[in-house]
Write an enzyme that holds these catalytic residues in place. Structure first.
Site, PDB file in Angstrom:
ATOM      1  N   GLN A 170      10.912  79.286  -0.155  1.00  0.00           N
ATOM      2  CA  GLN A 170       9.351  78.682  -0.948  1.00  0.00           C
ATOM      3  C   GLN A 170       8.681  80.349  -0.759  1.00  0.00           C
ATOM      4  O   GLN A 170       8.067  81.254  -2.055  1.00  0.00           O
ATOM      5  CB  GLN A 170       8.465  78.265  -0.761  1.00  0.00           C
ATOM      6  N   ASP A 199      23.358  87.554   6.925  1.00  0.00           N
ATOM      7  CA  ASP A 199      22.418  86.260   7.663  1.00  0.00           C
ATOM      8  C   ASP A 199      21.922  86.822   9.027  1.00  0.00           C
ATOM      9  O   ASP A 199      22.009  87.597  10.353  1.00  0.00           O
ATOM     10  CB  ASP A 199      23.883  85.646   8.403  1.00  0.00           C
ATOM     11  N   LEU A 200      20.571  86.019   9.556  1.00  0.00           N
ATOM     12  CA  LEU A 200      20.164  85.425  10.852  1.00  0.00           C
ATOM     13  C   LEU A 200      20.169  85.255  11.925  1.00  0.00           C
ATOM     14  O   LEU A 200      19.387  86.292  12.768  1.00  0.00           O
ATOM     15  CB  LEU A 200      17.836  85.548   9.900  1.00  0.00           C
ATOM     16  N   THR A 211       3.421  79.599  12.042  1.00  0.00           N
ATOM     17  CA  THR A 211       3.281  78.813  12.472  1.00  0.00           C
ATOM     18  C   THR A 211       1.822  77.972  12.742  1.00  0.00           C
ATOM     19  O   THR A 211       1.916  78.489  14.299  1.00  0.00           O
ATOM     20  CB  THR A 211       3.984  78.254  11.909  1.00  0.00           C
ATOM     21  N   ASP A 212       1.045  77.089  12.887  1.00  0.00           N
ATOM     22  CA  ASP A 212       0.115  76.691  13.172  1.00  0.00           C
ATOM     23  C   ASP A 212       0.745  75.483  14.063  1.00  0.00           C
ATOM     24  O   ASP A 212       0.408  75.011  14.922  1.00  0.00           O
ATOM     25  CB  ASP A 212      -0.795  75.754  12.276  1.00  0.00           C
ATOM     26  N   TYR A 270      10.613  73.969  17.036  1.00  0.00           N
ATOM     27  CA  TYR A 270      10.398  74.726  15.950  1.00  0.00           C
ATOM     28  C   TYR A 270       9.589  75.685  16.495  1.00  0.00           C
ATOM     29  O   TYR A 270       9.681  76.731  16.500  1.00  0.00           O
ATOM     30  CB  TYR A 270       9.710  73.923  15.189  1.00  0.00           C
ATOM     31  N   LYS A 322       9.094  79.551  17.118  1.00  0.00           N
ATOM     32  CA  LYS A 322       7.876  80.789  16.527  1.00  0.00           C
ATOM     33  C   LYS A 322       7.118  81.593  17.113  1.00  0.00           C
ATOM     34  O   LYS A 322       7.229  82.446  16.582  1.00  0.00           O
ATOM     35  CB  LYS A 322       7.701  80.002  15.319  1.00  0.00           C
TER      36      LYS A 322
END
Ligand SMILES: NC(=O)c1ccc[n+]([C@@H]2O[C@H](COP(=O)([O-])OP(=O)(O)OC[C@H]3O[C@@H](n4cnc5c(N)ncnc54)[C@H](OP(=O)(O)O)[C@@H]3O)[C@@H](O)[C@H]2O)c1
Length: 287
Positions: free
Chosen positions: A11, A35-36, A100-101, A124, A128
């Site tokens: 996105q 590829d990460l 991210t929050d 997640y 992060k």
């Protein structure tokens, strides 16, 4: 001004490519290009690139699957950005990364500032946060924490709610989770416009470090969905409030994660738009 961008089809990656303007070029790398899960390939890509700045828009963003696949989540969300930052440090390049929050536990009575303690409650969020810490070891790193991102691109909450509201009679939406939506297109425009400033800034400049980036205001998932679908003449669904607990998803969600953007506003002179205006505009463009 050349930006090497990890992520091509996601996105935010798509929004950034749509936001490029004269004088800025984005070289976007897809999963097939790099590829990460391969830190050596990441380092090689950064060292070989003809660029002034590196931007990472790619991530393992599947919050529920991350619970069962923590190794993959940490590889992509922590080890990979750490490798990008380290390679940028080798070359003296600025590195811009998105977080991210979900690094917060959501037990707050006010919007979060950058100095608040991060206590993630799912895999997640933990992956992060580990990524942020690895990235910020580079003195020319920028981490922008964003939340509830929507745009005309990719799969996101606004496009998903518009689709469901056309298909269903009743749409149950969580009313006990609160946060700040982020206009992905405003974010993309900010990234492109600010890239030259990051590229020219010396180590120690206030443009580096950790920032919160989101629209102004706070809302519930329920009111976010309502704002997204209210003006679509083809909406047939009636919204019904429900609770996070009723969904029984594998990953727990932090209940309240509004982001305070004062630091962003004072360092960059950026004034976030009220979330509702941005959501309504995006929804109108999507229908
Ligand atoms: N969306 C939100 O609401 C939100 C909220 C807060 C923070 N963020 C953060 O914002 C950033 C951008 O999110 P987004 O919404 O644009 O995400 P997205 O649409 O899910 O895109 C993620 C991209 O990462 C790529 N990717 C995943 N694993 C990879 C791997 N092993 N190698 C190479 N590429 C890989 C995906 O490639 P494939 O298409 O090939 O899978 C995809 O293009 C992320 O850092 C995310 O954590 C997002």
């Amino acid at each position: 001004m050349k930006i090497l961008q990890f992520g091509k089809t996601g996105q935010v990656a798509t929004a950034v490519q749509a936001a490029v303007r004269d004088g800025v070029e984005v070289i976007a790398l897809s999963r097939a290009d790099c590829d990460l899960e391969n830190p050596e390939a990441i380092r090689a890509a950064v060292l070989a690139a003809d660029c002034d700045l590196v931007l990472n828009t790619a991530a393992f963003t599947h919050v529920d699957p991350a619970e069962a696949r923590p190794d993959e989540a940490f590889a992509v969300n922590a080890t990979a950005p750490g490798a990008m930052a380290a390679a940028c440090a080798e070359r003296g390049l600025p590195f811009v990364h998105l977080s991210t929050d979900a690094v917060f536990d959501g037990l707050t009575d006010r919007p979060y500032v950058e100095t608040d303690e991060a206590r993630p409650i799912n895999v997640y969020g933990r992956s992060k946060l580990a990524g942020e810490q690895a990235v910020l070891a580079h003195p020319k790193a920028v981490v922008l924490r964003i939340s509830w991102v929507f745009s005309r691109y990719g799969r996101n909450y606004v496009s998903f709610m518009l689709k469901l509201a056309r298909e269903r009679e009743v749409l149950k939406v969580v009313a006990d989770q609160f946060g700040t939506p982020t206009d992905g297109e405003a974010l993309a425009a900010f990234l492109v416009a600010t890239a030259p400033r990051w590229a020219a800034a010396p180590v120690g400049d206030p443009v580096f470090g950790l920032f919160h980036f989101a629209n102004a205001g706070e809302t519930s998932r329920f009111d976010f969905a309502k704002a997204a679908i209210d003006r679509d003449p083809q909406t047939k669904a009636r919204l019904e409030p429900t609770t996070q607990a009723a969904f029984a998803e594998p990953a727990p969600r932090p209940p309240r994660t509004p982001l305070d953007t004062s630091k962003l506003q004072s360092v960059f002179g950026f004034t976030p738009e009220p979330w509702r205006l941005a959501v309504e505009r995006t929804a109108e463009r999507l229908v």
